[in-house]
Scaffold this active site. Structure first.
Site, PDB file in Angstrom:
ATOM      1  N   GLY A   1       0.651  18.090  -6.675  1.00 23.03           N
ATOM      2  CA  GLY A   1      -0.590  17.338  -6.801  1.00 23.03           C
ATOM      3  C   GLY A   1      -1.803  18.167  -6.414  1.00 23.03           C
ATOM      4  O   GLY A   1      -2.863  18.086  -7.045  1.00 23.03           O
TER       5      GLY A   1
ATOM      6  N   HIS B   1       0.774  14.679 -13.563  1.00 25.27           N
ATOM      7  CA  HIS B   1      -0.290  14.302 -12.626  1.00 25.27           C
ATOM      8  C   HIS B   1      -1.524  13.856 -13.396  1.00 25.27           C
ATOM      9  O   HIS B   1      -1.868  14.438 -14.435  1.00 25.27           O
ATOM     10  CB  HIS B   1      -0.662  15.482 -11.721  1.00 25.27           C
ATOM     11  CG  HIS B   1       0.419  15.862 -10.768  1.00 25.27           C
ATOM     12  ND1 HIS B   1       0.509  15.347  -9.496  1.00 25.27           N
ATOM     13  CD2 HIS B   1       1.461  16.710 -10.905  1.00 25.27           C
ATOM     14  CE1 HIS B   1       1.570  15.870  -8.892  1.00 25.27           C
ATOM     15  NE2 HIS B   1       2.163  16.691  -9.733  1.00 25.27           N
TER      16      HIS B   1
ATOM     17  N   GLU C   1       2.175   9.177  -5.003  1.00 29.31           N
ATOM     18  CA  GLU C   1       3.279   9.929  -5.574  1.00 29.31           C
ATOM     19  C   GLU C   1       4.284   8.972  -6.201  1.00 29.31           C
ATOM     20  O   GLU C   1       4.738   8.028  -5.552  1.00 29.31           O
ATOM     21  CB  GLU C   1       3.948  10.767  -4.483  1.00 29.31           C
ATOM     22  CG  GLU C   1       4.723  11.943  -5.003  1.00 29.31           C
ATOM     23  CD  GLU C   1       5.025  12.969  -3.922  1.00 29.31           C
ATOM     24  OE1 GLU C   1       5.938  13.787  -4.171  1.00 29.31           O
ATOM     25  OE2 GLU C   1       4.393  12.961  -2.856  1.00 29.31           O
TER      26      GLU C   1
ATOM     27  N   CYS D   1       8.899  19.831  -6.163  1.00 32.40           N
ATOM     28  CA  CYS D   1       7.953  19.480  -5.103  1.00 32.40           C
ATOM     29  C   CYS D   1       7.518  20.769  -4.420  1.00 32.40           C
ATOM     30  O   CYS D   1       8.346  21.507  -3.888  1.00 32.40           O
ATOM     31  CB  CYS D   1       8.588  18.537  -4.095  1.00 32.40           C
ATOM     32  SG  CYS D   1       7.525  18.195  -2.656  1.00 32.40           S
TER      33      CYS D   1
END
Length: 277
Positions: free
Chosen positions: A213, A154, A201, A76
């Site tokens: 993202g 993604h 998410e 992340c």
């Protein structure tokens, strides 16, 4: 029951609970995440981040991250920026360049410091993984977007309606084209050239921001000719500056590698507390 000190932090509204597991191990991270992340009965967060010491000489610290539903994520970007601020702010390091070991490999954090306070962090997010995934997904009936992996998957959709994030994002996360589920971005090129983006998410639903993202959106915009190599990604919780580096270069004594994606943005402390394990 043992007491576990924690810190609540956020990066552009993407909020997590941070625990130094080098000092305070978590017996069952999945169960702890589900319990503590509940926004009505717990602290409330997008998930739990565990910070540890690295046993590898190539890395300084380690990161494990769990989504609000207890599933473990690979990486992340927003959380990694917060880790940089946490480590420096808590006196756990004096380095301004930190190597962080994640399930997506080692990420380098560059701390931008003013008056001994970390104001922002640039993260070397590594190279985007493109391969032939977009063709694979299109063959399964999804040809409206671009697939980009930033160590986690993604699917970026450019649209006039980014507010479809809830309904469409929920269904696409579990689409058969994504056997490991997927993060879904809905993006729109604004008049000023910035890219308005909303994120579904995987494992957490709609979040205020998503660092990987934002990177995936910037790469997708460049690949499709909608933007250049540098983008401002405007998410619900704030703006991230993304550069998909075109050539090797040195800036302020720091080396930036060709084809790597660099994300710069803020990180903020919210509060400290203690939890029962």
């Amino acid at each position: 029951m043992s007491k576990i000190p924690f810190t609540k932090m956020h990066g552009c509204g993407n909020d997590y609970i941070y625990v130094n597991v080098a000092q305070h191990p978590i017996d069952d991270p999945k169960a702890a995440t589900i319990k503590w992340s509940d926004r009505h009965k717990g602290i409330g967060s997008d998930g739990l981040v565990l910070i540890g010491k690295s046993s590898m000489p190539e890395a300084d610290f380690t990161m494990r991250i769990f989504n609000a539903d207890g599933s473990e994520a690979m990486m992340c970007g927003n959380a990694s920026r917060c880790i940089g601020k946490y480590l420096f702010g808590k006196g756990l390091t004096t380095k301004t360049e930190i190597r962080l070991l994640t399930l997506s490999g080692i990420k380098v954090l560059y701390l931008h410091i003013t008056d001994d306070i970390v104001e922002s962090v640039t993260v070397d997010m590594g190279e985007p993984i493109l391969e032939d995934a977009t063709q694979f997904i299109a063959s399964r009936g999804l040809d409206m977007g671009t697939f980009v992996s930033m160590g986690n998957p993604h699917f970026v959709i450019f649209t006039e309606n980014v507010d479809q994030v809830g309904e469409t994002g929920r269904s696409l996360e579990y689409h058969p084209a994504f056997p490991q589920r997927c993060n879904i971005e809905f993006a729109h090129i604004e008049a000023d050239g910035s890219i308005r983006t909303r994120v579904w998410e995987r494992g957490s639903g709609i979040t205020q921001a998503c660092g990987t993202g934002a990177c995936a959106t910037a790469v997708a915009a460049a690949l499709t000719g909608k933007a250049g190599r540098t983008s401002q990604i405007v998410m619900d919780g704030g703006t991230l500056n993304i550069e998909w580096c075109e050539d090797d270069r040195s800036t302020e004594g720091r080396f930036f590698q060709k084809n790597h994606v660099y994300m710069t943005g803020p990180a903020a402390f919210v509060f400290d507390g203690e939890l029962e394990q």
